[in-house]
Enzyme design. Sequence first.
Site, short mmCIF file in Angstrom:
data_model
loop_
_atom_site.label_atom_id
_atom_site.label_comp_id
_atom_site.label_asym_id
_atom_site.label_seq_id
_atom_site.Cartn_x
_atom_site.Cartn_y
_atom_site.Cartn_z
N GLY A 79 44.08 -55.23 1.09
CA GLY A 79 44.73 -55.72 -0.13
C GLY A 79 44.84 -57.22 -0.15
O GLY A 79 45.89 -57.78 -0.48
N ALA A 80 43.72 -57.90 0.16
CA ALA A 80 43.76 -59.37 0.23
C ALA A 80 43.20 -60.02 -1.03
O ALA A 80 42.98 -61.22 -1.06
CB ALA A 80 43.01 -59.85 1.47
N SER A 81 42.97 -59.22 -2.07
CA SER A 81 42.39 -59.80 -3.28
C SER A 81 43.40 -60.62 -4.07
O SER A 81 43.03 -61.43 -4.92
CB SER A 81 41.82 -58.69 -4.17
OG SER A 81 42.77 -57.67 -4.38
N ARG A 82 44.69 -60.40 -3.81
CA ARG A 82 45.73 -61.13 -4.56
C ARG A 82 47.06 -61.04 -3.81
O ARG A 82 47.13 -60.38 -2.76
CB ARG A 82 45.87 -60.59 -5.99
CG ARG A 82 46.13 -59.11 -6.07
CD ARG A 82 45.80 -58.56 -7.46
NE ARG A 82 45.84 -57.12 -7.48
CZ ARG A 82 46.93 -56.39 -7.71
NH1 ARG A 82 48.08 -57.00 -7.95
NH2 ARG A 82 46.87 -55.08 -7.70
N ASN A 99 48.35 -54.53 4.77
CA ASN A 99 49.13 -55.14 3.68
C ASN A 99 49.01 -54.39 2.35
O ASN A 99 49.95 -54.38 1.57
CB ASN A 99 48.64 -56.59 3.51
CG ASN A 99 49.13 -57.21 2.22
OD1 ASN A 99 50.28 -57.60 2.10
ND2 ASN A 99 48.24 -57.27 1.22
N SER A 136 59.00 -52.95 3.49
CA SER A 136 59.74 -53.62 2.41
C SER A 136 61.21 -53.52 2.75
O SER A 136 61.64 -52.59 3.46
CB SER A 136 59.49 -52.90 1.09
OG SER A 136 60.49 -53.24 0.15
N TYR A 181 58.74 -45.05 -3.17
CA TYR A 181 58.33 -46.31 -2.52
C TYR A 181 59.20 -46.55 -1.28
O TYR A 181 58.69 -46.86 -0.20
CB TYR A 181 58.47 -47.46 -3.51
CG TYR A 181 58.07 -48.82 -2.97
CD1 TYR A 181 56.73 -49.16 -2.80
CD2 TYR A 181 59.03 -49.78 -2.65
CE1 TYR A 181 56.37 -50.42 -2.31
CE2 TYR A 181 58.68 -51.03 -2.17
CZ TYR A 181 57.35 -51.35 -2.00
OH TYR A 181 56.99 -52.59 -1.52
N LYS A 187 57.90 -46.73 2.54
CA LYS A 187 58.05 -47.95 3.33
C LYS A 187 58.93 -47.71 4.56
O LYS A 187 58.80 -48.40 5.57
CB LYS A 187 58.61 -49.08 2.45
CG LYS A 187 57.60 -49.59 1.41
CD LYS A 187 56.32 -50.12 2.09
CE LYS A 187 55.39 -50.82 1.11
NZ LYS A 187 54.14 -51.29 1.77
N ILE A 197 59.42 -60.88 -3.53
CA ILE A 197 58.40 -61.94 -3.46
C ILE A 197 57.72 -62.02 -4.82
O ILE A 197 57.46 -60.98 -5.46
CB ILE A 197 57.36 -61.61 -2.36
CG1 ILE A 197 58.04 -61.28 -1.01
CG2 ILE A 197 56.35 -62.75 -2.21
CD1 ILE A 197 58.85 -62.38 -0.38
P1 NDP Z 1 50.19 -56.95 -5.19
O1 NDP Z 1 50.46 -55.85 -6.15
O2 NDP Z 1 50.25 -58.36 -5.65
O3 NDP Z 1 48.75 -56.71 -4.51
C1 NDP Z 1 48.48 -55.46 -3.95
C2 NDP Z 1 47.19 -55.54 -3.16
O4 NDP Z 1 46.97 -54.25 -2.57
C3 NDP Z 1 45.98 -55.85 -4.04
O5 NDP Z 1 45.12 -56.71 -3.33
C4 NDP Z 1 45.35 -54.48 -4.25
O6 NDP Z 1 43.93 -54.53 -4.37
C5 NDP Z 1 45.67 -53.82 -2.91
N1 NDP Z 1 45.61 -52.36 -3.02
C6 NDP Z 1 46.39 -51.52 -3.73
N2 NDP Z 1 46.00 -50.25 -3.56
C7 NDP Z 1 44.94 -50.29 -2.71
C8 NDP Z 1 44.10 -49.31 -2.14
N3 NDP Z 1 44.25 -48.01 -2.43
N4 NDP Z 1 43.11 -49.70 -1.32
C9 NDP Z 1 42.93 -51.01 -1.03
N5 NDP Z 1 43.69 -51.98 -1.53
C10 NDP Z 1 44.68 -51.62 -2.37
O7 NDP Z 1 51.20 -56.70 -3.98
P2 NDP Z 1 51.99 -57.71 -3.04
O8 NDP Z 1 51.12 -58.80 -2.60
O9 NDP Z 1 53.27 -58.01 -3.71
O10 NDP Z 1 52.35 -56.73 -1.83
C11 NDP Z 1 51.65 -56.70 -0.60
C12 NDP Z 1 52.41 -55.80 0.35
O11 NDP Z 1 53.74 -56.28 0.52
C13 NDP Z 1 52.55 -54.36 -0.16
O12 NDP Z 1 52.42 -53.47 0.91
C14 NDP Z 1 53.96 -54.34 -0.73
O13 NDP Z 1 54.49 -53.04 -0.76
C15 NDP Z 1 54.68 -55.26 0.22
N6 NDP Z 1 55.90 -55.84 -0.33
C16 NDP Z 1 55.87 -56.62 -1.47
C17 NDP Z 1 57.06 -57.14 -1.97
C18 NDP Z 1 57.12 -57.96 -3.21
O14 NDP Z 1 58.24 -58.24 -3.69
N7 NDP Z 1 56.00 -58.41 -3.79
C19 NDP Z 1 58.34 -56.87 -1.31
C20 NDP Z 1 58.24 -56.03 -0.15
C21 NDP Z 1 57.07 -55.55 0.31
P3 NDP Z 1 43.10 -54.42 -5.76
O15 NDP Z 1 43.82 -55.29 -6.76
O16 NDP Z 1 41.76 -54.92 -5.36
O17 NDP Z 1 43.09 -52.97 -6.15
#
Ligand code: NDP
Length: 244
Positions: A9-12, A87, A139, A152, A156, A185
């Site tokens: 999940g490093a695309s964003r 991630n 989380s 969720y 987590k 975040i």
């Molecule tokens: P985003 O929603 O910004 O990004 C999620 C990332 O996960 C994207 O790159 C997406 O890829 C990828 N993803 C989702 N489903 C899949 C899948 N089935 N296979 C591969 N990749 C997948 O999330 P955050 O950056 O906010 O969160 C990152 C991590 O941190 C998560 O685990 C989240 O639960 C955790 N977290 C976030 C918090 C927050 O407030 N933001 C707080 C606590 C924990 P694509 O777009 O290419 O599908």
Amino acid sequence: MNKTVLITGASRGIGADTARLFAEQGWNVAINYNHSEHRALALEAELKAQGASAMVVQADIAEAQQVQSMVHQVQSHFGTIDALVNNAGIAQQRLFTEITEEDWNRMFDVNVKGMYHCTQAVVRDMINNHAGKIINLSSIWGITGGSCEVHYSAAKAAVVGFTKALAKELGLSNIQVNCVAPGVIDTEMNAALTADAMEQLKEETPLGVIGKCSDVANLIYFLASDKADFITGQVISPNGGLVI
Ligand code: NDP
């Protein structure tokens, strides 16, 4: 020789900033994405333009075969994987009474089974190398529980149990397994929250701010570095002091 990290999940969001930091520090970076191909490719180009070694690998981490193929591609390109950052994740705000079985299953398939698939696929190599770092994203809701996010929060919380148990099992193989449990975040994951809800969360946070992706990335990088060699089985929460 440069070390290699695979970040799911490093695309964003947090994953993308984590990829930037590892690249800055001279690591080879494998950027996994599921749907956001353009963004993953743009990140790869950005890192390569800075002289870093980066590659993009598509996989839905909920699918075991896709994960095996992803890990094989990364190992063929960079050799051994020194650190895995589990991630990738999904979230959903929904009343418990409205959570369908499909919602429940997808939540666990991505956030829990995805972590299991990725860890299974890299860990044998780490055991053979007698070295490795695994960092799992939980989380704050996995620790405290989040209203309207029962599935969720439960998923987590499972990440925490997975981390602690695996850390015990892999300790003698010199593999450190830790968990990062962020507070709120600023990413697209929170896009569904209203401005009022975000303001309230900010007010409840002792430091008075919403966290940045880099706040989490810095901790992930530290845990992957040799400075964290004596840290395993821990849950560390970058959350601005927010404990509900
Ligand atoms: P985003 O929603 O910004 O990004 C999620 C990332 O996960 C994207 O790159 C997406 O890829 C990828 N993803 C989702 N489903 C899949 C899948 N089935 N296979 C591969 N990749 C997948 O999330 P955050 O950056 O906010 O969160 C990152 C991590 O941190 C998560 O685990 C989240 O639960 C955790 N977290 C976030 C918090 C927050 O407030 N933001 C707080 C606590 C924990 P694509 O777009 O290419 O599908």
